[in-house]
Design a protein around this motif. Sequence first.
Motif, mmCIF file in Angstrom:
data_model
loop_
_atom_site.group_PDB
_atom_site.id
_atom_site.type_symbol
_atom_site.label_atom_id
_atom_site.label_comp_id
_atom_site.label_asym_id
_atom_site.label_seq_id
_atom_site.Cartn_x
_atom_site.Cartn_y
_atom_site.Cartn_z
ATOM 1 N N GLU A 2 -66.900 -59.846 12.249
ATOM 2 C CA GLU A 2 -67.477 -60.399 10.971
ATOM 3 C C GLU A 2 -67.588 -59.416 9.766
ATOM 4 O OE1 GLU A 2 -68.225 -63.478 8.355
ATOM 5 O OE2 GLU A 2 -67.854 -63.572 10.446
ATOM 6 N N VAL A 3 -67.688 -58.274 9.894
ATOM 7 C CA VAL A 3 -67.924 -57.228 8.816
ATOM 8 C C VAL A 3 -66.469 -57.050 8.446
ATOM 9 C CG1 VAL A 3 -68.451 -54.904 8.459
ATOM 10 C CG2 VAL A 3 -70.001 -56.131 9.803
ATOM 11 N N GLU A 4 -65.582 -56.783 9.207
ATOM 12 C CA GLU A 4 -64.179 -56.587 8.919
ATOM 13 C C GLU A 4 -63.613 -57.694 8.032
ATOM 14 O OE1 GLU A 4 -61.509 -53.473 11.293
ATOM 15 O OE2 GLU A 4 -62.401 -54.958 12.593
ATOM 16 N N MET A 5 -63.842 -58.831 8.443
ATOM 17 C CA MET A 5 -63.442 -60.110 7.812
ATOM 18 C C MET A 5 -63.794 -60.304 6.408
ATOM 19 S SD MET A 5 -61.725 -62.887 8.217
ATOM 20 C CE MET A 5 -61.505 -63.357 9.886
ATOM 21 N N LEU A 8 -62.039 -48.445 6.590
ATOM 22 C CA LEU A 8 -62.889 -49.526 6.757
ATOM 23 C C LEU A 8 -62.421 -50.630 7.511
ATOM 24 C CD1 LEU A 8 -63.214 -49.914 2.763
ATOM 25 C CD2 LEU A 8 -65.136 -48.957 4.534
ATOM 26 N N PHE A 9 -61.247 -50.408 8.077
ATOM 27 C CA PHE A 9 -60.485 -51.576 9.030
ATOM 28 C C PHE A 9 -60.116 -50.612 10.174
ATOM 29 C CE2 PHE A 9 -60.036 -52.838 4.498
ATOM 30 C CZ PHE A 9 -60.547 -54.011 4.529
ATOM 31 N N PRO A 10 -60.949 -50.193 11.046
ATOM 32 C CA PRO A 10 -60.609 -49.368 12.229
ATOM 33 C C PRO A 10 -59.972 -50.267 13.207
ATOM 34 C CG PRO A 10 -63.260 -49.711 12.191
ATOM 35 C CD PRO A 10 -62.392 -50.283 10.875
ATOM 36 N N LEU A 11 -60.310 -51.652 13.522
ATOM 37 C CA LEU A 11 -59.806 -52.494 14.438
ATOM 38 C C LEU A 11 -58.650 -53.664 13.977
ATOM 39 C CD1 LEU A 11 -63.019 -53.012 16.424
ATOM 40 C CD2 LEU A 11 -61.206 -51.115 16.916
ATOM 41 N N ASN A 12 -59.052 -54.154 12.708
ATOM 42 C CA ASN A 12 -58.472 -55.296 12.351
ATOM 43 C C ASN A 12 -58.111 -54.955 10.860
ATOM 44 O OD1 ASN A 12 -58.578 -57.236 14.724
ATOM 45 N ND2 ASN A 12 -60.752 -56.547 14.454
ATOM 46 N N VAL A 18 -59.945 -67.967 3.394
ATOM 47 C CA VAL A 18 -58.854 -67.111 3.936
ATOM 48 C C VAL A 18 -58.794 -66.283 5.196
ATOM 49 C CG1 VAL A 18 -56.983 -65.374 3.029
ATOM 50 C CG2 VAL A 18 -58.074 -67.232 1.603
ATOM 51 N N LEU A 19 -58.035 -66.195 5.871
ATOM 52 C CA LEU A 19 -57.916 -65.574 7.260
ATOM 53 C C LEU A 19 -59.037 -66.029 8.245
ATOM 54 C CD1 LEU A 19 -57.649 -61.678 5.701
ATOM 55 C CD2 LEU A 19 -55.801 -63.369 6.830
ATOM 56 N N ASN A 20 -59.396 -67.544 8.009
ATOM 57 C CA ASN A 20 -60.155 -67.917 9.184
ATOM 58 C C ASN A 20 -59.714 -67.822 10.303
ATOM 59 O OD1 ASN A 20 -62.264 -69.213 10.464
ATOM 60 N ND2 ASN A 20 -62.089 -71.163 9.319
#
Length: 94
Positions: free
Chosen positions: A58-61, A15-19, A90-92
């Motif tokens: 935005e999707v990963e966030m 679900l988190f391929p980049l970040n 959170v994580l902005n």
Amino acid sequence: MRADVFARVGGFSELFPLNFNDVDLCLKIRAEGLRIVYTPWSTLYHYESQTRVPKVGEVEMQRIQRRWLYQLETDPYWNEMLRPRPHGPVLNLG
């Protein structure tokens, strides 16, 4: 980390391929009742974004917040002496 712990928590999530794949992994380990331990005497190099665009999608966030928002907002290891908690989401990172 031990291979059995990595396997037990399901390793890195697709679900988190980049970040956030590292954040997700650590939070899964903590959810299993285990601890993440580090040593300040080690030197590690991580060349972030050397082979990709350095942007958080935005999707990963949304995924990391949907999955771990409570844990991120109630981090028992947060040190208030470092800086105030961020306002807003959170994580902005924007």
